[in-house]
Design an enzyme around this catalytic site. Structure first.
Site, PDB file in Angstrom:
ATOM      1  N   HIS A 116       0.713  -1.150   0.110  1.00  0.00           N
ATOM      2  CA  HIS A 116       0.058   0.001  -0.003  1.00  0.00           C
ATOM      3  C   HIS A 116       0.883   1.119  -0.107  1.00  0.00           C
ATOM      4  CE1 HIS A 116      -3.121   2.678   2.096  1.00  0.00           C
ATOM      5  NE2 HIS A 116      -3.428   2.644   0.721  1.00  0.00           N
ATOM      6  N   ASP A 140       8.056   6.752 -20.781  1.00  0.00           N
ATOM      7  CA  ASP A 140       8.129   6.529 -22.243  1.00  0.00           C
ATOM      8  C   ASP A 140       9.893   6.391 -22.378  1.00  0.00           C
ATOM      9  OD1 ASP A 140       9.549   9.166 -22.280  1.00  0.00           O
ATOM     10  OD2 ASP A 140       7.638  10.348 -22.328  1.00  0.00           O
ATOM     11  N   HIS A 184       6.167  18.574 -14.877  1.00  0.00           N
ATOM     12  CA  HIS A 184       7.147  17.496 -15.148  1.00  0.00           C
ATOM     13  C   HIS A 184       8.572  17.322 -14.496  1.00  0.00           C
ATOM     14  CE1 HIS A 184       8.497  14.188 -17.833  1.00  0.00           C
ATOM     15  NE2 HIS A 184       9.819  15.169 -18.217  1.00  0.00           N
ATOM     16  N   TYR A 213       5.443  13.181 -22.551  1.00  0.00           N
ATOM     17  CA  TYR A 213       4.910  13.172 -21.219  1.00  0.00           C
ATOM     18  C   TYR A 213       4.198  11.879 -21.064  1.00  0.00           C
ATOM     19  CZ  TYR A 213       6.663  17.890 -21.581  1.00  0.00           C
ATOM     20  OH  TYR A 213       7.431  19.028 -21.893  1.00  0.00           O
ATOM     21  N   SER A 214       4.276  10.878 -21.914  1.00  0.00           N
ATOM     22  CA  SER A 214       3.547   9.636 -21.586  1.00  0.00           C
ATOM     23  C   SER A 214       4.133   8.814 -20.532  1.00  0.00           C
ATOM     24  CB  SER A 214       3.021   8.844 -22.865  1.00  0.00           C
ATOM     25  OG  SER A 214       4.491   8.426 -23.675  1.00  0.00           O
ATOM     26  N   ASN A 215       3.993   9.332 -19.448  1.00  0.00           N
ATOM     27  CA  ASN A 215       4.661   8.562 -18.146  1.00  0.00           C
ATOM     28  C   ASN A 215       3.405   8.840 -17.083  1.00  0.00           C
ATOM     29  OD1 ASN A 215       7.352   8.985 -19.338  1.00  0.00           O
ATOM     30  ND2 ASN A 215       7.080  11.136 -18.992  1.00  0.00           N
TER      31      ASN A 215
END
EC number: 5.4.99.62
Length: 135
Positions: free
Chosen positions: A20, A28, A102, A124-126
């Site tokens: 948890h 990316d 970012h 920014y595909s994180n």
């Protein structure tokens, strides 16, 4: 030989060790990997494997209560963000969505249990996945 679930032994171990509030980043191909953080590099080519493909497989085994995204996704890759949120809700149910600049996202990545590098070549595909509980 393992025949179901996550077959990559490094990713399987990271997911099994998640508790948890533990965090796991899926990033990316251009994301700078911080020194000292466990990296699993899946890239075989631009776009392969894609972010959604990896997230879908992870969510078969990992309960998530929150995700963290870069604010810049809203300007540079809104379609990817929308697809990601739809996939996560479908696979996991509702989650809290936190957005940060970012630069802050990169700082947060220094404290994750692991970073999975995908072939995603969309800006920014994180995402940082924050572990939930199953009870």
């Amino acid at each position: 030989m393992k025949k179901v679930g996550i077959l990559n032994s490094e990713i399987s171990k990271i997911v099994a060790d998640m508790g948890h509030m533990d965090t796991l980043a899926v990033v990316d191909l251009g994301f700078p990997i911080p020194q000292g953080v466990k990296k699993v590099d899946l890239v075989v080519d631009r776009g392969k494997p894609g972010l959604m493909e990896v997230i879908e497989i992870l969510l078969r085994e990992l309960k998530v209560e929150r995700i963290i995204l870069a604010k810049e996704m809203d300007e540079k890759s809104i379609q990817t963000k929308q697809e990601l949120l739809k996939l996560i809700e479908k696979m996991n149910g509702p989650v809290e969505v936190v957005t940060v600049p970012h630069k802050e996202f990169k700082e947060m990545s220094k404290n994750v249990k692991g970073i999975i590098r995908t072939g995603a070549d969309i800006p920014y595909s994180n995402v940082i996945l924050v572990g939930g509980v199953i009870f």
